[in-house]
Structures are given as C-alpha cells and as structure tokens.
Enzyme design. Structure first.
Site, PDB file in Angstrom:
ATOM      1  N   TRP A  24      -2.982  17.935   8.950  1.00 19.12           N
ATOM      2  CA  TRP A  24      -3.388  16.595   9.391  1.00 19.12           C
ATOM      3  C   TRP A  24      -3.810  16.577  10.847  1.00 19.12           C
ATOM      4  O   TRP A  24      -3.008  16.893  11.727  1.00 19.12           O
ATOM      5  CB  TRP A  24      -2.209  15.635   9.187  1.00 19.12           C
ATOM      6  CG  TRP A  24      -2.449  14.185   9.480  1.00 19.12           C
ATOM      7  CD1 TRP A  24      -3.383  13.358   8.924  1.00 19.12           C
ATOM      8  CD2 TRP A  24      -1.695  13.358  10.392  1.00 19.12           C
ATOM      9  NE1 TRP A  24      -3.253  12.081   9.413  1.00 19.12           N
ATOM     10  CE2 TRP A  24      -2.226  12.058  10.314  1.00 19.12           C
ATOM     11  CE3 TRP A  24      -0.614  13.617  11.241  1.00 19.12           C
ATOM     12  CZ2 TRP A  24      -1.717  10.994  11.083  1.00 19.12           C
ATOM     13  CZ3 TRP A  24      -0.111  12.564  11.996  1.00 19.12           C
ATOM     14  CH2 TRP A  24      -0.654  11.270  11.919  1.00 19.12           C
ATOM     15  N   TRP A  51       0.819  -1.206   0.000  1.00 20.91           N
ATOM     16  CA  TRP A  51       0.000   0.000   0.000  1.00 20.91           C
ATOM     17  C   TRP A  51       0.860   1.266   0.000  1.00 20.91           C
ATOM     18  O   TRP A  51       1.916   1.328   0.608  1.00 20.91           O
ATOM     19  CB  TRP A  51      -0.908  -0.007   1.223  1.00 20.91           C
ATOM     20  CG  TRP A  51      -1.861  -1.149   1.238  1.00 20.91           C
ATOM     21  CD1 TRP A  51      -2.469  -1.733   0.158  1.00 20.91           C
ATOM     22  CD2 TRP A  51      -2.305  -1.876   2.377  1.00 20.91           C
ATOM     23  NE1 TRP A  51      -3.271  -2.759   0.558  1.00 20.91           N
ATOM     24  CE2 TRP A  51      -3.193  -2.876   1.924  1.00 20.91           C
ATOM     25  CE3 TRP A  51      -2.046  -1.776   3.755  1.00 20.91           C
ATOM     26  CZ2 TRP A  51      -3.833  -3.758   2.784  1.00 20.91           C
ATOM     27  CZ3 TRP A  51      -2.680  -2.651   4.607  1.00 20.91           C
ATOM     28  CH2 TRP A  51      -3.555  -3.640   4.125  1.00 20.91           C
ATOM     29  N   GLU A  78      -9.087  12.730   3.521  1.00 25.21           N
ATOM     30  CA  GLU A  78      -9.873  11.696   4.183  1.00 25.21           C
ATOM     31  C   GLU A  78     -10.702  12.356   5.269  1.00 25.21           C
ATOM     32  O   GLU A  78     -10.196  13.210   6.005  1.00 25.21           O
ATOM     33  CB  GLU A  78      -8.974  10.639   4.823  1.00 25.21           C
ATOM     34  CG  GLU A  78      -8.364   9.676   3.848  1.00 25.21           C
ATOM     35  CD  GLU A  78      -7.522   8.628   4.560  1.00 25.21           C
ATOM     36  OE1 GLU A  78      -7.307   8.765   5.784  1.00 25.21           O
ATOM     37  OE2 GLU A  78      -7.078   7.685   3.903  1.00 25.21           O
TER      38      GLU A  78
END
Length: 607
Positions: free
Chosen positions: A448, A198, A504
C-alpha cells in the site's frame, strides 16, 4: 483503501460515497543513539602491542521471554475483560500509532468475553487446533471509531480460536491486512460494520464457519481452503478456492469466482504451547487443497522449539538479527518497531521469520528491509514493512536477481507480510516487493502506497511499483496492491498464477500527463510482460478514484500479451462515482466505465 461503496444491508449493489480522509498523527521515530568516543590520553602512547586474535561474537541465546506486549491469558487469569478493554482503548483509533500487541490465550474455555480488536493487535489461541481454545463470547471488529465506516480497519488479525458468539453471529468488519486464519466460528460471521456502512476487505483461510457468512457491504473478499455454512451476497468480487460450502460459480451476476481447490498452499506458521513450552508449528504443503487442515485431529506438519528462535525485541539491531540467523537460529519478532540500518539477510533453507502483534520493520538510509537467498522453504509471516524517508530501491526481495533454483518441492511462503509507503510519516521506495525465487507462494499481502495519513503526496511518498515478479511458477493467493505511481503489479516470470487481486489506482495523480505511459493513458494495475507465454488469473479487480483530477482517463486496468497461454477469468474495473474512467478492462477489451454509476465493467474470460 478509501473507497466506500455500500450503505445498507441489502444484498443489492448499493450506491457509493467517498469517505472522509482520516488525519492521523505520524508515528514517533525512535531517538537516535549517540556513539561517544573515548577521551584522548594525556600521556605519550606506548609501543603498539602485538595484534590479538579477533574474538568471535558471543553466541546469542535462543528462546526467552516474549516481552511486555505479548499478553498471555489462561482461563484462571483474573480481569481478562478489563485487560482486553485496556488494549482496545489504546489501539481502537491508533491507525498510525506505535503500539503493537499480541493477545494469546492458552488452551481451555473462556466465558463472557468480548475481545474488541483494534489497530496492530493480534489475538490467537495457543493450541494445536482452534478447538483447543474456546471463547464463549466474541472477537469483534467494528467501526464506531470512524463513524461506522470499516474501510480503514487495517492491520489486525484473529487466529487459531474457536468462538461461540453471544448472539449467534460474530462481527469481523475489516478492510485490508486483517486476516482471519485458522478460526472456528460456531455460528455465523458478519463481515459488515454495525449499521452496514462501507466496508472493503478481506481474507479468510483455513477456517470453519458453521453458520452463514454475511459480507453485506463488503466490496470484495477472498476465502481459501475453508468450510462455510453458506454465503449471503456479493457486491463486486467474491473469490473462493478450496472452500467447502462456497456458492457456485456465477461471475458476473452475482460476482462469484469459485475454484474447487487451491493449486498449492501451505498454512502460516503459528505459536502454540506443548505442555508448558512454546513451539512454532510449521504446516505442511498441500496440493489441490480443499477444506481446513485441522479438522481431523492433529494437523500435518512439523514443529520447532522456541529455543531454536532468536526472540527479538524492539531496539535490536539488524546486525544482531543477522548474527542470530548466521548461528542457525530462526527469528521471532515480538511486537514493536525495529529500525534497520542494513538488510536482514535470510541465507539458510527452511528459515522461519515470524512476527507477533504486527512487528514493524523500518529500513533506514534507503536499505532493503529483508532479503532472502535462493534457497528452499523459507517462511516469512506476520509482520509489516514500513518504508523510511530515504528512498529504498526495494523493501522486500525474495531471491537475488537471476534466481533459478527449482523450489517446487519446498517453496518459500510470504504470508500476512504487509508493506506500507507513507501514512505513518514520509516514506519512499521504487519497488516494494520483488519475487525472484521460483515457486514462491505469496499468500495474502497488502502492499500500500498510503492515500491518507502523514507524509502523503504524489512525490512525498513516491513509489513507482508495488509488486514485481521475476521468478517462474510463482503463485499469489490474495493479492492486494494499491495506489502506486506507475504499475501496481508487474509480472515477468513464466507460468505465474494469481487467485484474487484487489487494486485501486493512485487517487492523487495531479493530471493526465502525470500518469501517461508513452502513448497509453495510465499504467495498468496488473501488467504481464510481453515476453510471458504462460500466465493465469482468476477474480481480479481494479478501481479508480482520481479525485484530484476527475477528468483522468485510464485506458485499462489490465495489460497482457495476446497469446493462448496467457488467460484471465473474471476481471472487473470500477470507477468510483465517476472520478476518472476506464476505457477498457484488459488491453482493448471490455466496455468503458460510465458516468457516476459505480457499476463494474466486466470481462468473463480473456482472450
């Protein structure tokens, strides 16, 4: 970022799995300094003396030593590989550690090196051109420390070097906050980890890759003002602006967004050697930019001697940094952690604040880490802001509220400036980055709210908003913003533009009610205010992984007013393994995500 969608070298869209959360130790905080008062006198006090004139603080010197964590090599330095290995051993898995390093190579040719780059490590050449400093060897990022999973390879960089890879292909398997700038790879570039596990990145700018770039498992990537020999494949979102050799426009299959030029760009400042003297080069602004800045001899721009910089070391106070700025010095932040009890205030036009080796600013007692006045040409580059445990209303402010001056001729740039809330310990901030000044260029940021590490929880590292843009004519190139409790991006300024966005939604929302936005299910990742009449975006993606409550529904990833001047090209939303779902892509447009398939729902253009 902790999503993980690819597990083979095939360019086809692979299946998705959820990677394990890394338990990382909190960064140790600096010990407090105790102020001791003088002992009381046992004798009667004398009559008070006449007040003396207040003395001005002694002027701070410019220039000086770069400190122990800036390690400088030349081709004759003995034991270079051993030193590189020593730093890597310390930093390979130190995701939330306190070590910070800059590895600098003087111009010349180096043989047989493999510089493996870990957390909070920057490697750079000290020439005016990447080709002044050649490594016959590799500058490598891989993911052995995390079982072949590259989705947490954050906070590292490579700049201003030429590489001749041993195998013909260099490996740079990174995620967010890991820029590859001003590099010349005389061969190919592999963006995936060994084993093609990934990966979730990433950013390239002002670089030439003579061979093919192979992203393989990379979910998304942005490449700006570069030249490449080819591009192998795409998974979800690959965006190019001003890139010679970029693949043709084809979103959504394959998902390539290709702009012939970048509307406005100005490359990041960098340290170099002029003979035996350090200087900082300031590249000039380009409009409708394409290709590298350094391909035809000396790059265009100006430079400053190190003597015009206050060379800051960890432990220096915010008051001293502000004194240096008030004297007319620029700031060079050497590697380390800086605690701030007041904002660093940049008030002078054309000021440079340049960090080396991921210098990290931590605001104490709820202050803002850094504020910029409404002036021309400030350059902020190469540092990390880490929220403190007391909530800050903001962490970075570019321009005061109401800023309105025209900076089109000489904009402020924010480049490789990263913000983190939680992960290295509890942190809170209401809004992380606020852009008030017009014409600001935000070129590669990762903002973040941590989803793993120490001090992480829905309220523990509360951070409602990521980036808020109030200024008009702001351009974002490479905007990564993740996991905020409410809106990740709010855009109030007119004529804003974003080229590439990766997001996200917060994993840890406890239930549907926790994210409810009035009658709307969830807060959009990217919200353009209803008052905006002109805005453009290209290549924007939002992903959800509501693993605490997989039944959560997000109405859309993007929200904007329905008006002819507000346009988007190439939007996508993805549900990771069905943990939460999107009903639409933008407003009420776009198909819902479905089941556990992890297949993007796309909108090619809106409206």
């Amino acid at each position: 970022m902790t999503s993980s969608p690819t597990d083979s070298s095939s360019p086809r869209r692979p299946a998705v799995g959820r990677r394990a959360v890394l338990g990382a130790a909190a960064a140790a905080s600096a010990p407090a300094l105790l102020g001791l008062s003088a002992p009381a006198s046992a004798t009667p006090a004398a009559a008070p003396a006449a007040p003396s004139p207040r003395k001005r603080p002694r002027a701070l010197p410019g220039g000086g030593d770069l400190g122990p964590n800036v390690i400088v090599f030349d081709p004759s330095t003995p034991g270079i590989q051993a030193k590189l290995d020593e730093v890597f051993k310390k930093q390979e898995s130190a995701q939330f550690g306190t070590g910070r390093y800059a590895l600098l190579f003087k111009p010349g040719t180096y043989h047989g090196l493999n510089a493996q780059i870990g957390f909070y490590t920057s490697i750079a050449g000290l020439g005016l051109s990447p080709d002044d400093t050649t490594i016959n060897g590799d500058v490598t990022v891989d993911a052995g420390w995390f079982g072949g999973n590259a989705t947490q390879n954050f906070w590292r960089s490579a700049e201003n070097l030429a590489i001749v890879p041993v195998s013909g292909t260099n490996r740079w398997a990174v995620a967010q906050a890991a820029p590859f700038r001003r590099m010349h790879v005389r061969g190919g570039l592999n963006l995936a980890p060994d084993g093609y596990g990934w990966a979730s990145g990433g950013y390239i700018a002002d670089s030439r890759i003579d061979g093919q770039v192979g992203p393989y498992s990379q979910q998304q990537w942005y490449t700006r003002d570069s030249a490449i020999g080819g591009w192998l494949n795409a998974v979800w979102n690959m965006v190019f602006s001003g890139v010679e050799g970029a693949p043709a426009q084809s979103f959504p299959d394959p998902p390539y967004t290709t702009l012939d030029t970048t509307p406005v760009s100005r490359e990041k400042p960098f340290l170099y050697l002029d003979g035996g003297d350090y200087r900082v080069f300031l590249p000039e602004k380009r409009t409708n930019a394409r290709g590298v800045t350094w391909g035809n001899g000396t790059p265009r721009g100006t430079s400053l001697p190190l003597s015009q910089f206050y060379v800051a070391k960890p432990g220096v106070t915010a008051a001293t940094l502000n004194q240096a700025l008030a004297q007319g010095l620029h700031l060079l932040l050497t590697p380390g952690i800086y605690h701030l009890d007041q904002p660093v205030q940049v008030n002078r036009a054309d000021t440079v604040v340049l960090g080396l080796g991921y210098a990290t600013l931590i605001p104490d007692n709820g202050v803002t880490a850094l504020k910029v006045a409404d002036v021309d040409g400030v350059r902020l580059a190469g540092f990390l802001i880490d929220a403190g445990p007391v909530n800050s209303a903001t962490l970075l402010e570019v321009g005061p509220p109401g800023a309105s001056a025209d900076h089109s001729a000489n904009p402020t740039t924010v480049q490789d400036v990263f913000i983190r809330i939680g992960g290295a310990g509890p942190g809170k901030a209401t809004t992380s980055m606020v852009i008030n000044s017009r014409h600001t260029i935000v070129d590669h940021t990762w903002v973040w709210r941590a989803d793993h590490g120490d001090g992480v929880g829905w309220e523990t590292n509360r951070a409602d908003y990521g980036v808020r843009v109030n200024g008009d004519d702001v351009l974002a190139t490479g905007l990564f913003v993740e996991h905020f409790n409410k809106y990740d991006v709010q855009w109030y300024g007119q004529r804003g533009r974003t080229i590439f966005f990766q997001n996200e939604k917060a994993y840890d929302a406890p239930n549907q009610a926790a994210i409810q936005n009035g009658s709307v299910k969830g807060y959009a990742a990217y919200k353009v205010a209803d008052s905006v009449t002109a805005h453009k975006g290209w290549g924007l993606g939002s992903y959800c992984y509501y693993n605490v409550d997989p039944s959560i529904v997000q109405h859309h990833g993007f929200a904007a007013p329905d008006t002819a001047g507000v346009t988007f090209h190439h939007l996508l939303v993805v549900s990771l393994s069905g943990n939460g779902q999107y009903e639409h892509v933008i407003n009420d447009t776009g198909s819902p995500t479905s089941g556990t398939s992890t297949v993007p729902s796309t909108v090619v253009s809106y409206p």
